[in-house]
Every structure is written in C-alpha cells, then in structure tokens.
Enzyme design. Structure first.
Site, PDB file in Angstrom:
ATOM      1  N   ASP A  14    -147.409 -20.570 -61.260  1.00 56.25           N
ATOM      2  CA  ASP A  14    -148.535 -21.499 -61.044  1.00 56.25           C
ATOM      3  C   ASP A  14    -148.171 -22.614 -60.052  1.00 56.25           C
ATOM      4  O   ASP A  14    -149.046 -23.354 -59.622  1.00 56.25           O
ATOM      5  CB  ASP A  14    -149.092 -22.050 -62.372  1.00 56.25           C
ATOM      6  CG  ASP A  14    -148.040 -22.360 -63.420  1.00 56.25           C
ATOM      7  OD1 ASP A  14    -146.831 -22.300 -63.104  1.00 56.25           O
ATOM      8  OD2 ASP A  14    -148.424 -22.668 -64.562  1.00 56.25           O
ATOM      9  N   HIS A  15    -146.895 -22.703 -59.684  1.00 60.56           N
ATOM     10  CA  HIS A  15    -146.444 -23.650 -58.651  1.00 60.56           C
ATOM     11  C   HIS A  15    -146.050 -22.884 -57.394  1.00 60.56           C
ATOM     12  O   HIS A  15    -145.667 -21.712 -57.478  1.00 60.56           O
ATOM     13  CB  HIS A  15    -145.198 -24.409 -59.106  1.00 60.56           C
ATOM     14  CG  HIS A  15    -145.373 -25.264 -60.327  1.00 60.56           C
ATOM     15  ND1 HIS A  15    -145.313 -26.635 -60.284  1.00 60.56           N
ATOM     16  CD2 HIS A  15    -145.571 -24.935 -61.623  1.00 60.56           C
ATOM     17  CE1 HIS A  15    -145.471 -27.118 -61.507  1.00 60.56           C
ATOM     18  NE2 HIS A  15    -145.637 -26.110 -62.346  1.00 60.56           N
ATOM     19  N   ASP A  72    -145.031 -31.442 -57.380  1.00 60.09           N
ATOM     20  CA  ASP A  72    -143.663 -31.061 -57.010  1.00 60.09           C
ATOM     21  C   ASP A  72    -143.273 -31.867 -55.778  1.00 60.09           C
ATOM     22  O   ASP A  72    -143.960 -31.800 -54.752  1.00 60.09           O
ATOM     23  CB  ASP A  72    -143.602 -29.560 -56.728  1.00 60.09           C
ATOM     24  CG  ASP A  72    -144.002 -28.750 -57.951  1.00 60.09           C
ATOM     25  OD1 ASP A  72    -143.118 -28.446 -58.768  1.00 60.09           O
ATOM     26  OD2 ASP A  72    -145.221 -28.462 -58.110  1.00 60.09           O
ATOM     27  N   ASN A 118    -143.942 -33.509 -62.627  1.00 59.83           N
ATOM     28  CA  ASN A 118    -145.073 -33.666 -63.546  1.00 59.83           C
ATOM     29  C   ASN A 118    -145.720 -35.035 -63.383  1.00 59.83           C
ATOM     30  O   ASN A 118    -146.085 -35.687 -64.375  1.00 59.83           O
ATOM     31  CB  ASN A 118    -144.637 -33.412 -64.993  1.00 59.83           C
ATOM     32  CG  ASN A 118    -144.734 -31.947 -65.386  1.00 59.83           C
ATOM     33  OD1 ASN A 118    -145.761 -31.297 -65.142  1.00 59.83           O
ATOM     34  ND2 ASN A 118    -143.682 -31.411 -65.982  1.00 59.83           N
ATOM     35  N   ASP A 147    -140.006 -30.468 -60.096  1.00 58.82           N
ATOM     36  CA  ASP A 147    -141.328 -30.622 -60.706  1.00 58.82           C
ATOM     37  C   ASP A 147    -141.299 -31.951 -61.465  1.00 58.82           C
ATOM     38  O   ASP A 147    -140.711 -32.033 -62.540  1.00 58.82           O
ATOM     39  CB  ASP A 147    -141.598 -29.445 -61.644  1.00 58.82           C
ATOM     40  CG  ASP A 147    -142.929 -29.571 -62.381  1.00 58.82           C
ATOM     41  OD1 ASP A 147    -143.619 -30.602 -62.178  1.00 58.82           O
ATOM     42  OD2 ASP A 147    -143.265 -28.655 -63.144  1.00 58.82           O
ATOM     43  N   ASN A 181    -140.896 -24.511 -58.868  1.00 56.90           N
ATOM     44  CA  ASN A 181    -141.021 -24.222 -60.296  1.00 56.90           C
ATOM     45  C   ASN A 181    -141.434 -22.755 -60.407  1.00 56.90           C
ATOM     46  O   ASN A 181    -142.570 -22.399 -60.102  1.00 56.90           O
ATOM     47  CB  ASN A 181    -142.042 -25.145 -60.972  1.00 56.90           C
ATOM     48  CG  ASN A 181    -142.168 -24.852 -62.459  1.00 56.90           C
ATOM     49  OD1 ASN A 181    -142.148 -23.699 -62.869  1.00 56.90           O
ATOM     50  ND2 ASN A 181    -142.318 -25.891 -63.270  1.00 56.90           N
ATOM     51  N   GLU A 233    -137.975 -24.489 -64.565  1.00 59.30           N
ATOM     52  CA  GLU A 233    -138.561 -23.600 -65.567  1.00 59.30           C
ATOM     53  C   GLU A 233    -138.035 -22.175 -65.423  1.00 59.30           C
ATOM     54  O   GLU A 233    -138.814 -21.221 -65.370  1.00 59.30           O
ATOM     55  CB  GLU A 233    -140.100 -23.636 -65.537  1.00 59.30           C
ATOM     56  CG  GLU A 233    -140.673 -24.881 -66.211  1.00 59.30           C
ATOM     57  CD  GLU A 233    -142.081 -24.667 -66.750  1.00 59.30           C
ATOM     58  OE1 GLU A 233    -142.218 -24.266 -67.917  1.00 59.30           O
ATOM     59  OE2 GLU A 233    -143.047 -24.909 -66.002  1.00 59.30           O
TER      60      GLU A 233
END
Length: 264
Positions: free
Chosen positions: A251-252, A222, A153, A151, A7, A34
């Site tokens: 952030d990933h 992930d 989530n 990802d 991501n 993303e």
DNA sequence: ATGTCGCGGGTACCGCGA
C-alpha cells in the site's frame, strides 16, 4: 548515490515485487519497513544475489525494518534508544564510507498510534517521537551526512492528503503528531520531497480499501529527512508511484533521493 | 465508511494491526 525507503508490507509476500524493483530502480541503499518477519525468515539470498548486503531488525508477525546496501556496512545498530522495555522492531541504523566521508542511514517505522483514545497506542507514538528527537539531536552533533528515512506515519500538512478532513481524528494527522514532526525537522533537517516540490497530490500511501488508489485518495507519510551535510549534496527526490499499480502491491510506494556522494 | 491485505495460529477462517 540513490537512497530509497519503502514500506514493503510483508517482505515474504512481496519478494518478487522487491527484486523486480531493485533491478529497475537500482538504489545503492534501501530502507525497508514492515518486513513482518523474524530475521531467520527474511529472504536474504534473493537480495544478496542482486549484489546487496542485508541487515535486518525483524519481529514475528508485525513491524520489522531492514537495510539493503551495495556498500559494505561499517557499523549497524538496532533499536531506538531511550526505552529498554520497548520490544518493537522499528529502527535500524547503518554507517557507510563514501568518497565524501561517512554516511549514516536509518530505516525507521514510526508507530501508527491509532486509535487516538487507546490508553497505550497514541502515547507510545508520541513518546517514540520524543525518543527519536533526542537521538537525532545527538547524531546531528556529529555533523555527518545523515539520512533518516522511513514510514513516519505522519501527514505533515493538509496538502499531504487528498482529503485532509477525513484524517482529523486519526493519529497520523493530530496536532501533537504534526508538532512533534516539525520539532524533529526544526533540529536542522531538510525534508527531501518538499525541498524539490510544493505541489499537491504528491502521495506515498493509498489504502487498499475503498478504491483509494483508483481515486488517488492518498497521503504522504513516507519521508526522508536529511542532515545539513546530506542536504548539501541533494540532487533530486522522487516518488516511484508506478509501483502501486503492480500486481500484489504494497500500500506504500518507494521514495528516493539522489545524493552526490561519489568521487568527484 | 470502506470496494483490503499479511500474518499467526493451526489447517478453516478469524483476530489483529494497519
């Protein structure tokens, strides 16, 4: 053959990071999520210059997924079937030929689902997971090497969060979310990272806020799910954690598997 | 809880989504 998911949190803001990582990690296939751009504005040339074919399913401002591959694409499909009214770009599938047969790879960005009391968001997440399960059931019947990466989530288990109690009211850790993820896995998938380690403190995301990275306050969301034919060829799985310490990080971080799909 | 970030709209920062 190395297959990775990442991501990227905005591919245009992160193209320098991405090309640096591609040179360093040298994956054969990459699943991005993303990308946060329309297809026309995806920085294709920089990635093609490193020897990758590029297929995108973009959207203005939010979401968006892509596949990068050193192998040529035999087939590309965009969008998760099951809801013609769903306009969100969260799913792209590529098919490749390897010396060991067909390889099917999906880059998916599963809906976040927060806040859970929103009339639309959490139900959308759960219905998307239902659609994914139905899609996976059909694809598994092909008995091919299939990698369902992205990802999700989803925090699968308490061990997948530094502080699981902080997530009890979050869509990523709801019982229904976790159950839907288990239902998907139970179709016969192997979750790659948990196939190689049962350790705690194995994370793929650290929030930008609250010094989460410095405190290692992470979560593991992930994932790469492998069909039986892909799992048979699993060599290793790894989380490329150091990428989170780079300048202007996502952030990933990338998560990768090595599958033995080359010629003997 | 937040010590945050990218993007769009519209040109200064705010709302949104995460």
């Amino acid at each position: 053959m190395k297959i990775a998911t990442w991501n990227i949190n905005g591919v245009r803001a992160r193209i320098g990071n991405l090309t640096h990582w591609l040179r360093e990690s040298a994956p054969a296939i990459v699943c991005l999520q993303e990308i946060k751009t329309v297809d026309d504005q995806f920085p294709k040339a920089e990635i093609e210059a490193l020897g990758y074919n590029v297929e995108t399913h973009g959207q203005k401002g939010f979401n968006g997924v892509a596949l990068l591959s050193r192998l040529p694409f035999d087939e590309v499909n965009r969008g998760l079937p099951g809801d013609d009214a769903d306009e969100q770009a969260r799913f792209i599938e590529g098919v490749f030929s390897t010396p060991k047969g067909a390889l099917r790879v999906v880059s998916l960005y599963l809906p976040n689902g927060n806040p859970i009391d929103d009339p639309a968001k959490f139900p959308y997440k759960l219905s998307w997971m239902d659609r994914l399960e139905a899609w996976a059931r059909e694809r598994l019947a092909l008995e091919e090497a299939l990698v369902l990466a992205g990802d999700y989530n989803v925090i699968p288990e308490p061990i997948d969060a530094k502080n699981p109690r902080a997530w009890v009211n979050d869509a990523l850790f709801q019982p229904q979310t976790r159950q839907a993820f288990r239902r998907l896995k139970n179709l016969s998938f192997t979750e790659a990272v948990r196939a190689v380690t049962d350790k705690a403190d194995v994370y793929t995301f650290w929030d930008y806020q609250g010094g989460a990275w410095q405190k290692n306050n992470g979560i593991r969301i992930d994932h790469l799910l492998l069909s039986p034919e892909a799992a048979d060829r699993l060599g290793s799985a790894s989380i490329e954690k150091h990428v989170r310490s780079w300048e202007k990080p996502s952030d990933h971080v990338p998560v990768a598997v090595e599958l033995e799909l080359e010629a003997a």
